[in-house]
Write a protein that holds these residues in place. Structure first.
Motif, mmCIF file in Angstrom:
data_model
loop_
_atom_site.group_PDB
_atom_site.id
_atom_site.type_symbol
_atom_site.label_atom_id
_atom_site.label_comp_id
_atom_site.label_asym_id
_atom_site.label_seq_id
_atom_site.Cartn_x
_atom_site.Cartn_y
_atom_site.Cartn_z
ATOM 1 N N ILE A 150 -1.152 -2.721 4.455
ATOM 2 C CA ILE A 150 -1.767 -3.789 3.517
ATOM 3 C C ILE A 150 -0.445 -3.855 2.302
ATOM 4 C CG2 ILE A 150 -3.424 -4.618 1.961
ATOM 5 C CD1 ILE A 150 -5.465 -3.307 3.546
ATOM 6 N N ARG A 151 -0.169 -2.968 1.813
ATOM 7 C CA ARG A 151 0.666 -2.929 0.782
ATOM 8 C C ARG A 151 2.054 -3.522 1.230
ATOM 9 N NH1 ARG A 151 0.105 2.946 -1.877
ATOM 10 N NH2 ARG A 151 1.015 2.119 -3.731
ATOM 11 N N LYS A 152 2.518 -3.137 2.503
ATOM 12 C CA LYS A 152 3.870 -3.699 2.961
ATOM 13 C C LYS A 152 3.887 -5.162 3.283
ATOM 14 C CE LYS A 152 5.751 0.439 5.331
ATOM 15 N NZ LYS A 152 5.896 0.912 6.323
ATOM 16 N N LYS A 153 2.582 -5.702 3.364
ATOM 17 C CA LYS A 153 2.625 -7.149 3.705
ATOM 18 C C LYS A 153 2.483 -7.783 2.281
ATOM 19 C CE LYS A 153 -1.339 -9.279 5.295
ATOM 20 N NZ LYS A 153 -2.500 -9.305 6.545
ATOM 21 N N LEU A 165 -3.029 1.960 -11.825
ATOM 22 C CA LEU A 165 -3.438 3.284 -11.507
ATOM 23 C C LEU A 165 -2.666 3.794 -9.853
ATOM 24 C CD1 LEU A 165 -5.442 5.621 -12.146
ATOM 25 C CD2 LEU A 165 -7.222 4.632 -10.777
ATOM 26 N N GLU A 166 -2.452 2.735 -9.195
ATOM 27 C CA GLU A 166 -2.044 3.239 -7.848
ATOM 28 C C GLU A 166 -0.707 3.741 -7.865
ATOM 29 O OE1 GLU A 166 -0.853 0.029 -4.776
ATOM 30 O OE2 GLU A 166 -1.553 -1.296 -6.313
ATOM 31 N N GLN A 167 0.162 3.748 -9.020
ATOM 32 C CA GLN A 167 1.121 4.459 -9.126
ATOM 33 C C GLN A 167 1.126 5.930 -9.790
ATOM 34 O OE1 GLN A 167 1.164 1.371 -10.890
ATOM 35 N NE2 GLN A 167 1.980 0.384 -8.821
ATOM 36 N N ARG A 168 -0.183 6.335 -10.029
ATOM 37 C CA ARG A 168 -0.425 7.368 -10.516
ATOM 38 C C ARG A 168 -1.217 8.347 -9.596
ATOM 39 N NH1 ARG A 168 -3.790 5.808 -16.016
ATOM 40 N NH2 ARG A 168 -4.347 8.159 -15.628
ATOM 41 N N ILE A 169 -2.046 8.052 -8.596
ATOM 42 C CA ILE A 169 -2.967 8.547 -7.692
ATOM 43 C C ILE A 169 -2.401 8.635 -6.114
ATOM 44 C CG2 ILE A 169 -4.766 8.568 -9.415
ATOM 45 C CD1 ILE A 169 -6.027 6.381 -7.416
ATOM 46 N N ALA A 170 -2.788 9.432 -5.429
ATOM 47 C CA ALA A 170 -2.503 9.640 -4.216
ATOM 48 C C ALA A 170 -3.101 8.541 -3.128
ATOM 49 C CB ALA A 170 -2.876 10.872 -3.357
ATOM 50 N N GLN A 171 -2.412 7.726 -2.138
ATOM 51 C CA GLN A 171 -2.510 6.743 -1.390
ATOM 52 C C GLN A 171 -3.851 7.067 -0.684
ATOM 53 O OE1 GLN A 171 0.615 4.307 0.365
ATOM 54 N NE2 GLN A 171 -0.642 4.405 2.239
ATOM 55 N N LYS A 172 -4.061 8.310 -0.189
ATOM 56 C CA LYS A 172 -5.219 8.730 0.568
ATOM 57 C C LYS A 172 -6.702 8.347 -0.420
ATOM 58 C CE LYS A 172 -5.361 13.658 -0.717
ATOM 59 N NZ LYS A 172 -5.193 14.932 -0.479
ATOM 60 N N HIS A 173 -6.374 8.729 -1.617
ATOM 61 C CA HIS A 173 -7.619 8.660 -2.514
ATOM 62 C C HIS A 173 -8.036 6.925 -2.515
ATOM 63 C CE1 HIS A 173 -7.995 12.583 -3.452
ATOM 64 N NE2 HIS A 173 -6.783 12.645 -3.744
ATOM 65 N N ILE A 174 -6.750 6.094 -2.804
ATOM 66 C CA ILE A 174 -7.295 4.744 -2.735
ATOM 67 C C ILE A 174 -7.940 4.103 -1.441
ATOM 68 C CG2 ILE A 174 -5.905 2.402 -2.956
ATOM 69 C CD1 ILE A 174 -3.873 4.017 -4.815
ATOM 70 N N ALA A 175 -7.084 4.722 -0.388
ATOM 71 C CA ALA A 175 -7.625 4.305 1.000
ATOM 72 C C ALA A 175 -9.256 4.694 1.090
ATOM 73 C CB ALA A 175 -6.909 4.929 2.032
ATOM 74 N N SER A 176 -9.276 5.894 0.754
ATOM 75 C CA SER A 176 -10.986 6.381 0.927
ATOM 76 C C SER A 176 -11.832 5.573 -0.114
ATOM 77 C CB SER A 176 -11.086 7.816 0.134
ATOM 78 O OG SER A 176 -12.363 8.196 0.253
ATOM 79 N N PHE A 177 -11.218 5.269 -1.055
ATOM 80 C CA PHE A 177 -12.116 4.246 -2.130
ATOM 81 C C PHE A 177 -12.305 2.814 -1.566
ATOM 82 C CE2 PHE A 177 -11.905 0.947 -5.438
ATOM 83 C CZ PHE A 177 -13.190 1.626 -6.315
ATOM 84 N N LEU A 178 -11.408 2.261 -0.814
ATOM 85 C CA LEU A 178 -11.514 0.961 -0.013
ATOM 86 C C LEU A 178 -12.093 1.012 1.294
ATOM 87 C CD1 LEU A 178 -7.988 -0.095 -0.982
ATOM 88 C CD2 LEU A 178 -9.878 -0.791 -2.097
ATOM 89 N N GLY A 179 -12.354 2.201 1.690
ATOM 90 C CA GLY A 179 -12.923 2.500 3.032
ATOM 91 C C GLY A 179 -12.086 2.137 4.297
ATOM 92 N N ILE A 180 -10.842 2.494 4.139
ATOM 93 C CA ILE A 180 -9.933 2.138 5.116
ATOM 94 C C ILE A 180 -8.980 3.624 5.185
ATOM 95 C CG2 ILE A 180 -9.687 -0.347 4.832
ATOM 96 C CD1 ILE A 180 -7.205 0.080 3.127
ATOM 97 N N THR A 181 -8.259 3.659 6.384
ATOM 98 C CA THR A 181 -7.233 4.789 6.428
ATOM 99 C C THR A 181 -5.833 4.540 5.857
ATOM 100 O OG1 THR A 181 -6.089 3.773 8.246
ATOM 101 C CG2 THR A 181 -7.912 4.969 8.866
ATOM 102 N N PRO A 182 -5.312 5.481 5.307
ATOM 103 C CA PRO A 182 -4.213 5.550 4.574
ATOM 104 C C PRO A 182 -3.033 4.793 5.355
ATOM 105 C CG PRO A 182 -4.863 7.844 4.396
ATOM 106 C CD PRO A 182 -5.771 7.061 5.397
ATOM 107 N N VAL A 183 -3.065 4.625 6.585
ATOM 108 C CA VAL A 183 -1.937 3.918 7.363
ATOM 109 C C VAL A 183 -2.258 2.315 7.178
ATOM 110 C CG1 VAL A 183 -1.248 3.617 9.757
ATOM 111 C CG2 VAL A 183 -1.609 5.664 9.051
#
Length: 180
Positions: A175-178, A152-170
């Protein structure tokens, strides 16, 4: 499937089922209005979210293919919704209106069993998500998101995933780079 329907019951269910195709970024249900329908995602992705007093959106659920979506308290009680539902992609949904579903419950009582099990499973998922948000690190929540929503993360904006996780897009980007 939690129930078995005979051909006559299937025909009746299909007579109550509606469908529509909705463009990306379209609202299906808005907080403050009554959630009139329960949606099944045939293709695409919905999100269920709340907007706080500062205009910040908080995603609580993503609904890709084969998921159901509604503000359940609003739909069940026909009261103003706390959550909004919109499309993250062009989306095809099948849906029942409140009155159609009530008619199904009366005509085909085993349909109540289906939605009871669906609701129990959804509540269980919600409880696990709340516990994870309180007790797991952002990295662990991200790993859980990846397992729960493969690709799903290839299909939706990173800002939406970050909001779902309770963190900032930055922070999500870090985390993704790590994890690469």
């Amino acid at each position: 499937m939690h129930i078995v329907l005979d051909p006559e019951e299937i025909a009746y269910v299909k007579s109550k089922l509606q469908s529509k195709t909705v463009k990306k970024k379209s609202l299906l249900s808005e907080a403050g209005d009554i959630c009139r329908n329960i949606y099944f995602v045939n293709k695409g992705c919905l999100r269920v979210f709340n907007t706080d007093k500062d205009g910040e959106e908080h995603n609580i659920l993503f609904c890709p293919e084969n998921w159901w979506a509604a503000d359940l308290a609003s739909f069940s009680g026909q009261t103003p919704a706390f959550y909004s539902i919109d499309t993250l992609e062009d989306t095809e949904v099948l849906y029942f209106s409140y009155s159609a579903l009530e008619q199904l419950y009366i005509k085909i009582p085993k349909f109540e069993r289906f939605f009871r099990i669906l609701t129990q499973n959804g509540f269980s998922l919600y409880q696990r998500r709340m516990t994870a948000n309180l007790s797991r690190s952002a990295e662990e929540r991200y790993e859980r998101f990846q397992k729960q929503y493969p690709k799903l993360e290839q299909r939706i904006a990173q800002k939406h995933i970050a909001s779902f996780l309770g963190i900032t897009p930055v922070f999500l980007s870090m985390i993704r780079k790590k994890n690469l």
